[in-house]
Design an enzyme around this catalytic site. Structure first.
Site, PDB file in Angstrom:
ATOM      1  N   SER A 110       0.846  -1.196   0.000  1.00  0.00           N
ATOM      2  CA  SER A 110       0.000   0.000   0.000  1.00  0.00           C
ATOM      3  C   SER A 110       0.879   1.242   0.000  1.00  0.00           C
ATOM      4  CB  SER A 110      -0.884   0.028   1.249  1.00  0.00           C
ATOM      5  OG  SER A 110      -1.486   1.299   1.378  1.00  0.00           O
ATOM      6  N   SER A 111       0.337   2.343  -0.498  1.00  0.00           N
ATOM      7  CA  SER A 111       1.086   3.612  -0.529  1.00  0.00           C
ATOM      8  C   SER A 111       1.282   4.168   0.878  1.00  0.00           C
ATOM      9  CB  SER A 111       0.325   4.642  -1.373  1.00  0.00           C
ATOM     10  OG  SER A 111      -0.970   4.854  -0.809  1.00  0.00           O
ATOM     11  N   CYS A 112       0.567   3.604   1.866  1.00  0.00           N
ATOM     12  CA  CYS A 112       0.700   4.141   3.225  1.00  0.00           C
ATOM     13  C   CYS A 112       2.012   3.719   3.876  1.00  0.00           C
ATOM     14  CB  CYS A 112      -0.481   3.728   4.088  1.00  0.00           C
ATOM     15  SG  CYS A 112      -0.414   1.991   4.444  1.00  0.00           S
ATOM     16  N   TYR A 139      -1.189  -0.907  10.055  1.00  0.00           N
ATOM     17  CA  TYR A 139      -1.368  -1.514   8.720  1.00  0.00           C
ATOM     18  C   TYR A 139      -0.114  -1.291   7.876  1.00  0.00           C
ATOM     19  CZ  TYR A 139      -3.678  -1.624   4.002  1.00  0.00           C
ATOM     20  OH  TYR A 139      -4.040  -1.847   2.692  1.00  0.00           O
ATOM     21  N   LYS A 143       2.490  -3.921   6.115  1.00  0.00           N
ATOM     22  CA  LYS A 143       2.773  -3.903   4.679  1.00  0.00           C
ATOM     23  C   LYS A 143       4.272  -3.778   4.401  1.00  0.00           C
ATOM     24  CE  LYS A 143      -1.330  -4.438   2.971  1.00  0.00           C
ATOM     25  NZ  LYS A 143      -1.653  -5.642   2.184  1.00  0.00           N
ATOM     26  N   HIS A 182     -13.316   3.008   2.211  1.00  0.00           N
ATOM     27  CA  HIS A 182     -12.469   4.118   1.768  1.00  0.00           C
ATOM     28  C   HIS A 182     -13.350   5.251   1.256  1.00  0.00           C
ATOM     29  CE1 HIS A 182      -9.369   0.841   1.591  1.00  0.00           C
ATOM     30  NE2 HIS A 182      -8.652   1.810   2.109  1.00  0.00           N
TER      31      HIS A 182
HETATM   32  N1  LIG Z   1      -8.645  -0.865  -1.572  1.00  0.00           N
HETATM   33  C1  LIG Z   1      -7.640  -0.028  -1.606  1.00  0.00           C
HETATM   34  O1  LIG Z   1      -7.825   1.192  -1.756  1.00  0.00           O
HETATM   35  C2  LIG Z   1      -6.236  -0.540  -1.471  1.00  0.00           C
HETATM   36  C3  LIG Z   1      -5.944  -1.891  -1.284  1.00  0.00           C
HETATM   37  N2  LIG Z   1      -4.636  -2.284  -1.155  1.00  0.00           N
HETATM   38  C4  LIG Z   1      -4.286  -3.693  -0.956  1.00  0.00           C
HETATM   39  O2  LIG Z   1      -4.822  -4.460  -2.033  1.00  0.00           O
HETATM   40  C5  LIG Z   1      -5.162  -5.772  -1.550  1.00  0.00           C
HETATM   41  C6  LIG Z   1      -6.620  -6.052  -1.865  1.00  0.00           C
HETATM   42  O3  LIG Z   1      -7.406  -5.038  -1.279  1.00  0.00           O
HETATM   43  P1  LIG Z   1      -8.995  -4.999  -1.566  1.00  0.00           P
HETATM   44  O4  LIG Z   1      -9.302  -5.860  -2.734  1.00  0.00           O
HETATM   45  O5  LIG Z   1      -9.389  -3.570  -1.561  1.00  0.00           O
HETATM   46  O6  LIG Z   1      -9.550  -5.684  -0.243  1.00  0.00           O
HETATM   47  P2  LIG Z   1     -10.976  -6.367   0.011  1.00  0.00           P
HETATM   48  O7  LIG Z   1     -11.326  -6.086   1.424  1.00  0.00           O
HETATM   49  O8  LIG Z   1     -11.916  -6.022  -1.079  1.00  0.00           O
HETATM   50  O9  LIG Z   1     -10.624  -7.934  -0.129  1.00  0.00           O
HETATM   51  C7  LIG Z   1      -9.766  -8.538   0.794  1.00  0.00           C
HETATM   52  C8  LIG Z   1      -9.931 -10.012   0.679  1.00  0.00           C
HETATM   53  O10 LIG Z   1      -9.059 -10.605   1.629  1.00  0.00           O
HETATM   54  C9  LIG Z   1      -9.682 -11.765   2.102  1.00  0.00           C
HETATM   55  N3  LIG Z   1      -9.294 -11.990   3.492  1.00  0.00           N
HETATM   56  C10 LIG Z   1      -9.251 -11.086   4.493  1.00  0.00           C
HETATM   57  N4  LIG Z   1      -8.877 -11.698   5.642  1.00  0.00           N
HETATM   58  C11 LIG Z   1      -8.700 -13.022   5.338  1.00  0.00           C
HETATM   59  C12 LIG Z   1      -8.330 -14.163   6.085  1.00  0.00           C
HETATM   60  N5  LIG Z   1      -8.058 -14.089   7.391  1.00  0.00           N
HETATM   61  N6  LIG Z   1      -8.245 -15.343   5.434  1.00  0.00           N
HETATM   62  C13 LIG Z   1      -8.516 -15.433   4.119  1.00  0.00           C
HETATM   63  N7  LIG Z   1      -8.855 -14.389   3.343  1.00  0.00           N
HETATM   64  C14 LIG Z   1      -8.959 -13.198   3.960  1.00  0.00           C
HETATM   65  C15 LIG Z   1     -11.192 -11.564   2.029  1.00  0.00           C
HETATM   66  O11 LIG Z   1     -11.754 -12.804   1.654  1.00  0.00           O
HETATM   67  P3  LIG Z   1     -13.333 -13.185   1.842  1.00  0.00           P
HETATM   68  O12 LIG Z   1     -14.076 -12.256   0.961  1.00  0.00           O
HETATM   69  O13 LIG Z   1     -13.383 -14.616   1.407  1.00  0.00           O
HETATM   70  O14 LIG Z   1     -13.636 -13.008   3.322  1.00  0.00           O
HETATM   71  C16 LIG Z   1     -11.350 -10.477   0.972  1.00  0.00           C
HETATM   72  O15 LIG Z   1     -11.930 -10.977  -0.179  1.00  0.00           O
HETATM   73  C17 LIG Z   1      -4.839  -5.773  -0.066  1.00  0.00           C
HETATM   74  O16 LIG Z   1      -3.544  -6.305   0.146  1.00  0.00           O
HETATM   75  C18 LIG Z   1      -4.844  -4.294   0.290  1.00  0.00           C
HETATM   76  O17 LIG Z   1      -4.020  -4.040   1.419  1.00  0.00           O
HETATM   77  C19 LIG Z   1      -3.595  -1.395  -1.201  1.00  0.00           C
HETATM   78  C20 LIG Z   1      -3.844  -0.062  -1.381  1.00  0.00           C
HETATM   79  C21 LIG Z   1      -5.171   0.457  -1.543  1.00  0.00           C
HETATM   80  C1  LIG Z   2      -5.641   3.155   0.706  1.00  0.00           C
HETATM   81  C2  LIG Z   2      -5.364   3.855   1.997  1.00  0.00           C
HETATM   82  O1  LIG Z   2      -6.593   4.060   2.667  1.00  0.00           O
HETATM   83  C3  LIG Z   2      -6.491   4.557   3.996  1.00  0.00           C
HETATM   84  O2  LIG Z   2      -5.880   5.794   4.012  1.00  0.00           O
HETATM   85  P1  LIG Z   2      -6.663   7.072   3.440  1.00  0.00           P
HETATM   86  O3  LIG Z   2      -6.293   7.253   2.021  1.00  0.00           O
HETATM   87  O4  LIG Z   2      -6.468   8.208   4.379  1.00  0.00           O
HETATM   88  O5  LIG Z   2      -8.138   6.545   3.558  1.00  0.00           O
HETATM   89  P2  LIG Z   2      -9.588   7.033   3.220  1.00  0.00           P
HETATM   90  O6  LIG Z   2      -9.877   6.690   1.793  1.00  0.00           O
HETATM   91  O7  LIG Z   2     -10.448   6.405   4.257  1.00  0.00           O
HETATM   92  O8  LIG Z   2      -9.601   8.625   3.468  1.00  0.00           O
HETATM   93  C4  LIG Z   2      -9.012   9.479   2.552  1.00  0.00           C
HETATM   94  C5  LIG Z   2      -9.432  10.917   2.910  1.00  0.00           C
HETATM   95  O9  LIG Z   2     -10.830  11.058   2.592  1.00  0.00           O
HETATM   96  C6  LIG Z   2     -11.495  11.719   3.656  1.00  0.00           C
HETATM   97  N1  LIG Z   2     -12.921  11.370   3.648  1.00  0.00           N
HETATM   98  C7  LIG Z   2     -13.929  12.258   3.426  1.00  0.00           C
HETATM   99  N2  LIG Z   2     -15.137  11.648   3.524  1.00  0.00           N
HETATM  100  C8  LIG Z   2     -14.867  10.336   3.786  1.00  0.00           C
HETATM  101  C9  LIG Z   2     -15.718   9.217   3.994  1.00  0.00           C
HETATM  102  O10 LIG Z   2     -16.970   9.293   3.972  1.00  0.00           O
HETATM  103  N3  LIG Z   2     -15.097   8.014   4.214  1.00  0.00           N
HETATM  104  C10 LIG Z   2     -13.738   7.901   4.245  1.00  0.00           C
HETATM  105  N4  LIG Z   2     -13.185   6.670   4.448  1.00  0.00           N
HETATM  106  N5  LIG Z   2     -12.890   8.960   4.087  1.00  0.00           N
HETATM  107  C11 LIG Z   2     -13.470  10.166   3.854  1.00  0.00           C
HETATM  108  C12 LIG Z   2     -10.747  11.198   4.887  1.00  0.00           C
HETATM  109  O11 LIG Z   2     -11.025  12.048   5.988  1.00  0.00           O
HETATM  110  C13 LIG Z   2      -9.313  11.276   4.402  1.00  0.00           C
HETATM  111  O12 LIG Z   2      -8.828  12.586   4.508  1.00  0.00           O
HETATM  112  C14 LIG Z   2      -5.716   3.600   4.834  1.00  0.00           C
HETATM  113  O13 LIG Z   2      -6.310   2.347   4.805  1.00  0.00           O
HETATM  114  C15 LIG Z   2      -4.354   3.438   4.258  1.00  0.00           C
HETATM  115  O14 LIG Z   2      -3.693   2.423   4.971  1.00  0.00           O
HETATM  116  C16 LIG Z   2      -4.424   3.071   2.828  1.00  0.00           C
HETATM  117  O15 LIG Z   2      -3.737   2.158   2.384  1.00  0.00           O
END
Ligand SMILES: NC(=O)C1=CN([C@@H]2O[C@H](COP(=O)(O)OP(=O)(O)OC[C@H]3O[C@@H](n4cnc5c(N)ncnc54)[C@H](OP(=O)(O)O)[C@@H]3O)[C@@H](O)[C@H]2O)C=CC1
Ligand SMILES: C[C@H]1O[C@H](OP(=O)(O)OP(=O)(O)OC[C@H]2O[C@@H](n3cnc4c(=O)[nH]c(N)nc43)[C@H](O)[C@@H]2O)[C@@H](O)[C@@H](O)C1=O
Length: 326
Positions: A110-112, A139, A143, A182
């Protein structure tokens, strides 16, 4: 790599937003045998279960897109779950893949992982140069450990375990939970419901001033397979054994206010925006330098407005029961 016809590829997290997009693209290739398990079938935090799975299935490659994932409030509310579950998933999948002889693995970070105040845009070598954003530090630490796990198994055992660092992602299959999601899916749902109910105001969390980069999930899936398929010589030309991760992003960012205005237009909401500053802003900006990936030959294709339009179109096809809330 995954172009080969006889590859058995395990996609961990195949029901997630990213894992689902990767699975769709692999299925469209039709050239590999795909293995997947839900978390109910295989809890990746369970070391024995993961060992038994890997020893039985012995995949040729693993794509690790399973994780405990959530937005800023979820990260800030459940820090122990975010660090524990993600560390356990990474340790179990990476170690048991190695123990089962898996030579190829790709994991998503992740970018975090980058410091809160890293110079923008953030290049890969900004890693570990400063303190992290507190709301998602657990988190982020998990990562960062994932990157170092892959690098360590490569250095000691000669594995080819690669790491991509996605920016904020969005698209079909996202998590639309009102609190844990998010920002982009949260705003799509909130503006949609406000327009449906004829509300004249929608609250946005924070000040609206932070900036975020967004990448459409199908682009992320394509970039993941692109990195996985890179031949060793090309991959090693652009990475080092202890600086191996590759940023994946769109290369541009917007303020949260600009994002909200775009989502409002897309969903047909014409009311006012208010800003709930009781909610955290998080990192002020986290635009990634994607020049390493573009030198390797990949760039994002889907612009933000088009991506939001496609996501909203998909959202409208889902009934409430189908919408994933995690
Ligand atoms: N979404 C985003 O904005 C970002 C995501 N990422 C990374 O990308 C990857 C995918 O993210 P995303 O698709 O959004 O996540 P989702 O939450 O959509 O999917 C995560 C998946 O992980 C599986 N999972 C979670 N815990 C377990 C466990 N204990 N055992 C088995 N499977 C598990 C779940 O399976 P099930 O459905 O079967 O429960 C789920 O389908 C992650 O590594 C995340 O950190 C990085 C940056 C940004
Ligand atoms: C992918 C990334 O995602 C997370 O980091 P983040 O980018 O800060 O996450 P976010 O999408 O939740 O927020 C982005 C911005 O948006 C604003 N914001 C406004 N209104 C809403 C709102 O309604 N919901 C949420 N969630 N945020 C809101 C919020 O206040 C913040 O300023 C971490 O998981 C990090 O670990 C990571 O990997």
């Amino acid at each position: 790599m995954s172009e080969r016809h006889d590859m058995r590829i395990y996609v961990a997290g195949h029901r997630g937003m990213v894992g689902g997009a990767i699975l769709r693209q692999l299925e469209a290739r039709g050239t590999n045998e795909l293995i997947n398990r839900t978390s109910a079938e295989l809890d990746l935090t369970d070391q024995d279960a993961v060992r038994d799975f890997m020893q039985t299935e012995k995949p040729d490659a693993v794509i690790l897109a399973a994780a405990k994932v959530g937005g800023i409030v979820a990260n800030n509310s459940y820090p122990a779950q975010f660090i524990y579950e993600n560390l356990m998933i990474e340790c179990n999948v990476i170690h048991q893949a190695h123990a089962a002889g898996v030579q190829k693995l790709l994991q998503l970070g992740s970018s975090c992982i980058y410091p809160k105040h890293a110079p923008q845009p953030m290049a890969e070598d900004a890693l570990l140069t400063g303190t992290l954003e507190p709301t998602n530090e657990p988190y982020a630490i998990a990562k960062i450990a994932g990157i170092k796990l892959c690098e360590s198994y490569n250095r000691q055992y000669g594995r080819d375990y690669r790491s991509v660092m996605p920016t904020n992602l969005y698209g079909p299959g996202d998590n639309f939970h009102p609190e844990n999601s998010h920002v982009l899916p949260a705003l799509i749902r909130r503006f949609h419901e406000a327009a449906q109910q004829g509300l004249d105001e929608v609250a946005i969390w924070g000040t609206g001033t932070p900036m975020r980069e967004f990448l459409y999930v199908d682009d992320m899936a394509e970039a993941s397979l692109f990195v996985m398929d890179l031949d060793d010589e090309t991959y090693q030309r652009e990475t080092q054994p202890m600086l191996s991760h590759i940023n994946v992003g769109s290369g541009s960012d917007v303020t949260i206010r600009e994002l909200a205005e775009t989502v409002a237009r897309t969903t047909g909401f014409n009311g006012k925006l208010s800003f709930d500053t009781s909610k955290p802003d998080g990192t002020p900006r986290k635009l990634m330098d994607v020049s390493r990936l573009s030198r390797l030959g990949w760039e994002a294709k889907t612009g933000l407005e088009e991506g939001i339009r496609r996501t909203y179109e998909w959202f409208l096809t889902q009934d409430a029961a189908e919408l994933r809330e995690r």
